[in-house]
Design a protein around this motif. Structure first.
Motif, PDB file in Angstrom:
ATOM      1  N   SER A 120       0.661  -1.284   0.090  1.00  0.00           N
ATOM      2  CA  SER A 120      -0.050  -0.060  -0.022  1.00  0.00           C
ATOM      3  C   SER A 120       0.909   1.313  -0.004  1.00  0.00           C
ATOM      4  N   SER A 121       2.221   1.187   0.071  1.00  0.00           N
ATOM      5  CA  SER A 121       2.855   2.339   0.308  1.00  0.00           C
ATOM      6  C   SER A 121       4.187   2.154  -0.314  1.00  0.00           C
ATOM      7  N   THR A 122       4.620   3.230  -1.555  1.00  0.00           N
ATOM      8  CA  THR A 122       5.929   2.845  -2.036  1.00  0.00           C
ATOM      9  C   THR A 122       7.085   3.452  -1.240  1.00  0.00           C
ATOM     10  N   GLN A 123       6.682   4.564  -0.234  1.00  0.00           N
ATOM     11  CA  GLN A 123       7.532   4.866   0.664  1.00  0.00           C
ATOM     12  C   GLN A 123       7.957   3.760   1.542  1.00  0.00           C
ATOM     13  N   ALA A 124       7.144   2.853   2.017  1.00  0.00           N
ATOM     14  CA  ALA A 124       7.368   1.700   2.898  1.00  0.00           C
ATOM     15  C   ALA A 124       8.225   0.987   2.083  1.00  0.00           C
ATOM     16  N   SER A 125       8.152   0.649   0.881  1.00  0.00           N
ATOM     17  CA  SER A 125       8.966  -0.127   0.059  1.00  0.00           C
ATOM     18  C   SER A 125      10.415   0.403   0.088  1.00  0.00           C
ATOM     19  N   ASP A 126      10.329   1.713  -0.397  1.00  0.00           N
ATOM     20  CA  ASP A 126      11.894   2.220  -0.380  1.00  0.00           C
ATOM     21  C   ASP A 126      12.485   2.165   0.696  1.00  0.00           C
ATOM     22  N   LEU A 127      11.768   2.275   1.928  1.00  0.00           N
ATOM     23  CA  LEU A 127      12.641   2.275   3.278  1.00  0.00           C
ATOM     24  C   LEU A 127      12.990   1.054   3.499  1.00  0.00           C
ATOM     25  N   TRP A 128      12.111  -0.159   3.186  1.00  0.00           N
ATOM     26  CA  TRP A 128      12.722  -1.351   3.594  1.00  0.00           C
ATOM     27  C   TRP A 128      13.817  -1.789   2.501  1.00  0.00           C
ATOM     28  N   VAL A 129      13.830  -1.424   1.386  1.00  0.00           N
ATOM     29  CA  VAL A 129      14.861  -1.827   0.408  1.00  0.00           C
ATOM     30  C   VAL A 129      16.060  -1.004   0.770  1.00  0.00           C
ATOM     31  N   ARG A 130      16.090   0.245   1.494  1.00  0.00           N
ATOM     32  CA  ARG A 130      16.955   1.045   1.783  1.00  0.00           C
ATOM     33  C   ARG A 130      17.760   0.530   3.070  1.00  0.00           C
ATOM     34  N   GLN A 131      16.944   0.069   4.135  1.00  0.00           N
ATOM     35  CA  GLN A 131      17.408  -0.470   5.372  1.00  0.00           C
ATOM     36  C   GLN A 131      17.868  -1.610   5.510  1.00  0.00           C
ATOM     37  N   ASN A 132      17.220  -2.701   4.410  1.00  0.00           N
ATOM     38  CA  ASN A 132      17.704  -3.954   4.521  1.00  0.00           C
ATOM     39  C   ASN A 132      18.338  -4.618   3.178  1.00  0.00           C
ATOM     40  N   VAL A 133      18.503  -4.065   2.354  1.00  0.00           N
ATOM     41  CA  VAL A 133      18.962  -4.427   0.970  1.00  0.00           C
ATOM     42  C   VAL A 133      20.431  -3.327   0.616  1.00  0.00           C
ATOM     43  N   SER A 134      20.100  -2.082   0.437  1.00  0.00           N
ATOM     44  CA  SER A 134      21.087  -1.278   0.141  1.00  0.00           C
ATOM     45  C   SER A 134      22.167  -1.119   0.991  1.00  0.00           C
ATOM     46  N   ALA A 135      21.902  -1.021   2.447  1.00  0.00           N
ATOM     47  CA  ALA A 135      22.753  -0.965   3.303  1.00  0.00           C
ATOM     48  C   ALA A 135      23.852  -1.941   3.482  1.00  0.00           C
ATOM     49  N   TYR A 136      23.454  -3.267   2.863  1.00  0.00           N
ATOM     50  CA  TYR A 136      24.262  -4.282   3.162  1.00  0.00           C
ATOM     51  C   TYR A 136      25.192  -4.746   1.747  1.00  0.00           C
ATOM     52  N   ALA A 160       2.613  -5.754  -3.385  1.00  0.00           N
ATOM     53  CA  ALA A 160       3.979  -5.488  -2.786  1.00  0.00           C
ATOM     54  C   ALA A 160       5.057  -5.968  -3.762  1.00  0.00           C
ATOM     55  N   LEU A 161       4.988  -7.000  -4.522  1.00  0.00           N
ATOM     56  CA  LEU A 161       6.058  -7.125  -5.391  1.00  0.00           C
ATOM     57  C   LEU A 161       6.492  -6.031  -6.463  1.00  0.00           C
ATOM     58  N   LEU A 162       5.158  -5.350  -6.846  1.00  0.00           N
ATOM     59  CA  LEU A 162       5.477  -4.284  -7.854  1.00  0.00           C
ATOM     60  C   LEU A 162       6.037  -3.131  -7.266  1.00  0.00           C
ATOM     61  N   ASN A 163       5.626  -2.723  -5.983  1.00  0.00           N
ATOM     62  CA  ASN A 163       6.311  -1.555  -4.938  1.00  0.00           C
ATOM     63  C   ASN A 163       7.836  -1.969  -4.931  1.00  0.00           C
ATOM     64  N   LEU A 164       8.041  -3.025  -4.557  1.00  0.00           N
ATOM     65  CA  LEU A 164       9.166  -3.718  -4.099  1.00  0.00           C
ATOM     66  C   LEU A 164      10.209  -3.563  -5.432  1.00  0.00           C
ATOM     67  N   GLN A 165       9.672  -3.999  -6.538  1.00  0.00           N
ATOM     68  CA  GLN A 165      10.563  -3.755  -7.728  1.00  0.00           C
ATOM     69  C   GLN A 165      10.743  -2.602  -8.121  1.00  0.00           C
ATOM     70  N   GLN A 166       9.974  -1.520  -8.095  1.00  0.00           N
ATOM     71  CA  GLN A 166      10.326  -0.196  -8.218  1.00  0.00           C
ATOM     72  C   GLN A 166      11.411   0.352  -7.273  1.00  0.00           C
ATOM     73  N   SER A 167      11.280  -0.053  -6.299  1.00  0.00           N
ATOM     74  CA  SER A 167      12.148   0.419  -5.172  1.00  0.00           C
ATOM     75  C   SER A 167      13.722  -0.236  -5.383  1.00  0.00           C
ATOM     76  N   LEU A 168      13.570  -1.453  -6.017  1.00  0.00           N
ATOM     77  CA  LEU A 168      15.104  -2.043  -6.235  1.00  0.00           C
ATOM     78  C   LEU A 168      15.545  -1.259  -7.353  1.00  0.00           C
ATOM     79  N   ALA A 169      14.557  -1.033  -8.241  1.00  0.00           N
ATOM     80  CA  ALA A 169      15.053  -0.231  -9.675  1.00  0.00           C
ATOM     81  C   ALA A 169      15.585   1.077  -9.166  1.00  0.00           C
ATOM     82  N   ARG A 170      15.118   1.866  -8.211  1.00  0.00           N
ATOM     83  CA  ARG A 170      15.528   3.212  -8.043  1.00  0.00           C
ATOM     84  C   ARG A 170      16.705   3.056  -7.069  1.00  0.00           C
ATOM     85  N   ALA A 171      16.820   1.901  -6.450  1.00  0.00           N
ATOM     86  CA  ALA A 171      18.363   1.660  -5.889  1.00  0.00           C
ATOM     87  C   ALA A 171      19.321   1.181  -6.734  1.00  0.00           C
TER      88      ALA A 171
END
Length: 241
Positions: free
Chosen positions: A91-107, A140-151
Protein backbone atom coordinates in the motif's frame (compact mmCIF):
# COMPACT_ATOMS: atom_id res chain seq x y z
CA UNK A 1 27.12 -11.31 26.77
CA UNK A 2 23.38 -11.48 26.20
CA UNK A 3 22.20 -14.58 24.42
CA UNK A 4 21.37 -14.06 20.76
CA UNK A 5 17.88 -14.83 19.56
CA UNK A 6 19.09 -16.67 16.46
CA UNK A 7 19.47 -20.34 15.74
CA UNK A 8 20.70 -22.38 12.84
CA UNK A 9 18.00 -24.78 11.67
CA UNK A 10 19.73 -27.15 9.21
CA UNK A 11 17.72 -28.53 6.32
CA UNK A 12 14.48 -27.06 7.64
CA UNK A 13 13.16 -27.12 4.12
CA UNK A 14 14.22 -28.38 0.74
CA UNK A 15 14.16 -25.26 -1.42
CA UNK A 16 13.68 -25.90 -5.10
CA UNK A 17 14.47 -22.89 -7.26
CA UNK A 18 13.11 -22.99 -10.78
CA UNK A 19 14.15 -20.46 -13.39
CA UNK A 20 11.51 -19.35 -15.84
CA UNK A 21 11.17 -20.49 -18.52
CA UNK A 22 14.08 -22.90 -17.91
CA UNK A 23 14.73 -24.96 -14.79
CA UNK A 24 17.75 -24.02 -12.70
CA UNK A 25 19.82 -26.55 -10.82
CA UNK A 26 18.10 -27.47 -7.53
CA UNK A 27 20.05 -26.55 -4.42
CA UNK A 28 19.90 -27.74 -0.83
CA UNK A 29 20.41 -24.86 1.57
CA UNK A 30 19.56 -23.98 5.14
CA UNK A 31 17.03 -21.71 6.77
CA UNK A 32 18.15 -19.46 9.59
CA UNK A 33 15.20 -19.20 11.96
CA UNK A 34 14.52 -17.69 15.36
CA UNK A 35 12.52 -20.40 17.14
CA UNK A 36 14.69 -22.55 19.39
CA UNK A 37 15.55 -23.37 22.97
CA UNK A 38 19.28 -23.37 22.11
CA UNK A 39 20.14 -20.09 20.47
CA UNK A 40 23.52 -19.31 18.99
CA UNK A 41 25.17 -15.97 18.33
CA UNK A 42 25.03 -14.82 14.69
CA UNK A 43 28.82 -15.01 14.34
CA UNK A 44 28.78 -18.61 15.61
CA UNK A 45 26.07 -19.50 13.10
CA UNK A 46 28.06 -18.02 10.22
CA UNK A 47 31.16 -19.91 11.40
CA UNK A 48 29.10 -23.12 11.29
CA UNK A 49 28.03 -22.30 7.75
CA UNK A 50 31.65 -21.92 6.69
CA UNK A 51 32.83 -25.04 8.51
CA UNK A 52 30.14 -27.09 6.78
CA UNK A 53 30.69 -25.44 3.39
CA UNK A 54 27.16 -24.06 3.28
CA UNK A 55 26.99 -21.44 0.56
CA UNK A 56 23.30 -20.52 0.56
CA UNK A 57 21.03 -19.41 3.38
CA UNK A 58 17.55 -18.01 3.79
CA UNK A 59 16.70 -15.50 6.51
CA UNK A 60 13.02 -15.34 7.40
CA UNK A 61 13.39 -11.67 8.22
CA UNK A 62 15.99 -8.99 7.62
CA UNK A 63 17.52 -8.88 11.09
CA UNK A 64 20.50 -6.50 11.34
CA UNK A 65 22.54 -8.81 13.60
CA UNK A 66 22.29 -11.73 11.19
CA UNK A 67 23.05 -9.55 8.17
CA UNK A 68 26.06 -7.97 9.87
CA UNK A 69 27.42 -11.42 10.71
CA UNK A 70 27.07 -12.45 7.06
CA UNK A 71 29.04 -9.47 5.75
CA UNK A 72 32.14 -10.56 3.87
CA UNK A 73 31.26 -14.25 4.22
CA UNK A 74 30.60 -14.85 0.52
CA UNK A 75 27.44 -16.78 1.42
CA UNK A 76 24.53 -16.20 -0.93
CA UNK A 77 21.53 -14.90 0.98
CA UNK A 78 17.77 -14.84 0.52
CA UNK A 79 16.23 -12.21 2.81
CA UNK A 80 12.64 -12.84 3.83
CA UNK A 81 9.77 -10.45 4.39
CA UNK A 82 7.17 -11.77 6.87
CA UNK A 83 3.61 -12.16 5.60
CA UNK A 84 2.48 -9.63 8.17
CA UNK A 85 4.41 -6.89 6.33
CA UNK A 86 2.80 -7.51 2.94
CA UNK A 87 -0.13 -5.16 3.53
CA UNK A 88 2.14 -2.20 4.36
CA UNK A 89 4.49 -2.86 1.46
CA UNK A 90 1.59 -3.31 -0.95
CA UNK A 91 0.00 0.00 0.00
CA UNK A 92 2.99 2.35 0.20
CA UNK A 93 5.94 2.96 -2.12
CA UNK A 94 7.51 4.96 0.69
CA UNK A 95 7.40 1.84 2.86
CA UNK A 96 8.94 -0.31 0.12
CA UNK A 97 11.66 2.30 -0.52
CA UNK A 98 12.48 2.39 3.18
CA UNK A 99 12.56 -1.40 3.46
CA UNK A 100 14.94 -1.73 0.51
CA UNK A 101 17.15 1.07 1.78
CA UNK A 102 17.43 -0.34 5.31
CA UNK A 103 17.58 -4.05 4.53
CA UNK A 104 19.19 -4.40 1.09
CA UNK A 105 21.07 -1.26 0.04
CA UNK A 106 22.70 -0.91 3.46
CA UNK A 107 24.33 -4.34 3.12
CA UNK A 108 25.05 -4.71 -0.60
CA UNK A 109 28.26 -2.72 -0.43
CA UNK A 110 31.85 -3.77 -1.10
CA UNK A 111 32.67 -6.46 1.44
CA UNK A 112 29.02 -6.64 2.41
CA UNK A 113 26.31 -9.30 2.13
CA UNK A 114 25.76 -11.24 -1.09
CA UNK A 115 21.98 -10.77 -1.19
CA UNK A 116 20.63 -12.59 -4.24
CA UNK A 117 16.92 -12.79 -3.46
CA UNK A 118 14.21 -11.12 -1.43
CA UNK A 119 11.41 -13.51 -0.45
CA UNK A 120 8.18 -11.52 -0.50
CA UNK A 121 6.20 -13.36 2.15
CA UNK A 122 6.60 -16.98 3.12
CA UNK A 123 4.09 -19.39 1.58
CA UNK A 124 1.41 -16.64 1.49
CA UNK A 125 -0.92 -18.85 -0.58
CA UNK A 126 -1.03 -21.59 2.04
CA UNK A 127 -4.57 -22.94 2.17
CA UNK A 128 -4.71 -22.59 5.96
CA UNK A 129 -4.44 -18.79 5.56
CA UNK A 130 -7.79 -18.78 3.72
CA UNK A 131 -6.61 -16.18 1.20
CA UNK A 132 -5.61 -13.68 3.87
CA UNK A 133 -2.50 -12.47 2.01
CA UNK A 134 -3.36 -13.17 -1.63
CA UNK A 135 -4.45 -9.65 -2.55
CA UNK A 136 -1.27 -8.11 -1.12
CA UNK A 137 1.31 -10.19 -2.97
CA UNK A 138 1.32 -8.59 -6.43
CA UNK A 139 1.08 -4.96 -5.23
CA UNK A 140 3.93 -5.62 -2.78
CA UNK A 141 6.01 -7.20 -5.55
CA UNK A 142 5.43 -4.27 -7.88
CA UNK A 143 6.29 -1.69 -5.22
CA UNK A 144 9.43 -3.54 -4.17
CA UNK A 145 10.54 -4.01 -7.77
CA UNK A 146 10.27 -0.27 -8.33
CA UNK A 147 12.18 0.35 -5.11
CA UNK A 148 14.97 -2.00 -6.19
CA UNK A 149 15.12 -0.23 -9.55
CA UNK A 150 15.38 3.18 -7.88
CA UNK A 151 18.22 1.79 -5.75
CA UNK A 152 19.97 0.42 -8.89
CA UNK A 153 19.67 -3.12 -7.51
CA UNK A 154 17.00 -4.65 -9.76
CA UNK A 155 19.59 -6.39 -11.95
CA UNK A 156 21.30 -8.02 -8.98
CA UNK A 157 18.59 -8.75 -6.39
CA UNK A 158 15.56 -10.75 -7.53
CA UNK A 159 12.15 -10.91 -5.90
CA UNK A 160 10.57 -14.31 -5.27
CA UNK A 161 7.47 -15.65 -3.53
CA UNK A 162 8.14 -18.99 -1.79
CA UNK A 163 5.14 -21.26 -2.33
CA UNK A 164 4.06 -24.34 -0.46
CA UNK A 165 3.35 -27.47 -2.47
CA UNK A 166 -0.31 -27.22 -1.46
CA UNK A 167 -0.67 -24.47 -4.08
CA UNK A 168 -0.63 -27.31 -6.58
CA UNK A 169 -3.55 -29.66 -7.07
CA UNK A 170 -3.51 -33.24 -8.44
CA UNK A 171 -1.67 -36.46 -7.74
CA UNK A 172 0.12 -36.17 -11.08
CA UNK A 173 1.61 -32.75 -11.93
CA UNK A 174 1.29 -33.39 -15.66
CA UNK A 175 -2.49 -33.76 -15.21
CA UNK A 176 -3.07 -30.99 -12.72
CA UNK A 177 -2.84 -27.27 -12.07
CA UNK A 178 -2.69 -24.76 -9.28
CA UNK A 179 -5.67 -24.58 -6.96
CA UNK A 180 -8.59 -22.93 -8.81
CA UNK A 181 -8.74 -19.93 -6.50
CA UNK A 182 -5.05 -19.26 -7.23
CA UNK A 183 -5.26 -19.36 -11.03
CA UNK A 184 -5.39 -15.59 -11.49
CA UNK A 185 -2.71 -14.70 -8.93
CA UNK A 186 -0.39 -17.48 -10.15
CA UNK A 187 -0.74 -16.29 -13.73
CA UNK A 188 0.18 -12.78 -12.63
CA UNK A 189 3.03 -14.05 -10.47
CA UNK A 190 4.59 -16.23 -13.16
CA UNK A 191 4.36 -13.36 -15.65
CA UNK A 192 6.10 -11.04 -13.18
CA UNK A 193 8.84 -13.56 -12.42
CA UNK A 194 9.45 -14.23 -16.10
CA UNK A 195 9.58 -10.51 -16.94
CA UNK A 196 12.13 -9.81 -14.23
CA UNK A 197 14.33 -12.89 -14.56
CA UNK A 198 13.29 -14.23 -11.16
CA UNK A 199 12.93 -17.92 -10.24
CA UNK A 200 9.81 -19.72 -9.09
CA UNK A 201 10.43 -21.04 -5.56
CA UNK A 202 8.73 -24.04 -3.98
CA UNK A 203 9.24 -25.24 -0.40
CA UNK A 204 8.73 -28.97 0.08
CA UNK A 205 9.14 -30.93 3.31
CA UNK A 206 9.68 -34.65 2.64
CA UNK A 207 10.93 -35.31 6.16
CA UNK A 208 7.65 -33.97 7.56
CA UNK A 209 5.85 -36.37 5.25
CA UNK A 210 7.92 -39.15 6.79
CA UNK A 211 7.02 -37.94 10.28
CA UNK A 212 3.32 -38.08 9.43
CA UNK A 213 3.42 -41.33 7.47
CA UNK A 214 5.62 -44.25 8.51
CA UNK A 215 5.28 -45.75 5.01
CA UNK A 216 6.90 -42.73 3.38
CA UNK A 217 10.25 -43.78 1.78
CA UNK A 218 13.06 -42.87 4.17
CA UNK A 219 15.80 -42.61 1.56
CA UNK A 220 13.75 -40.00 -0.30
CA UNK A 221 12.97 -38.07 2.89
CA UNK A 222 16.69 -37.81 3.65
CA UNK A 223 17.74 -37.12 0.04
CA UNK A 224 19.48 -40.48 -0.32
CA UNK A 225 17.45 -42.18 -3.05
CA UNK A 226 16.32 -41.51 -6.60
CA UNK A 227 14.25 -44.56 -7.49
CA UNK A 228 11.07 -44.15 -5.47
CA UNK A 229 7.85 -43.02 -7.10
CA UNK A 230 7.79 -40.00 -4.78
CA UNK A 231 11.11 -38.82 -6.21
CA UNK A 232 9.77 -39.25 -9.74
CA UNK A 233 6.68 -37.26 -8.71
CA UNK A 234 8.85 -34.32 -7.63
CA UNK A 235 10.96 -34.59 -10.79
CA UNK A 236 7.78 -34.49 -12.85
CA UNK A 237 6.53 -31.50 -10.87
CA UNK A 238 9.74 -29.60 -11.60
CA UNK A 239 9.51 -30.38 -15.30
CA UNK A 240 5.87 -29.38 -15.59
CA UNK A 241 5.81 -26.06 -13.73
Amino acid sequence: MAESRFVLVPLLSFILILSLPFMAEPAIGVNWGTLSFHRLSPTTVVDLFKQNKIQKVKLFEADPDALKALMGSGIQVMVGIPNEMLFLLSSSTQASDLWVRQNVSAYTVKGGVDIRYVAVGNEPFLSSYSGQYVSYVMPALLNLQQSLARANLANFVKLVVPCNADAYESSLPSQGAFRPELTQIMTQLVSFLNSNGSPFVVNIYPFLSLYGNSDFPQDYAFFEGTTHASYRWIKCLLQCI
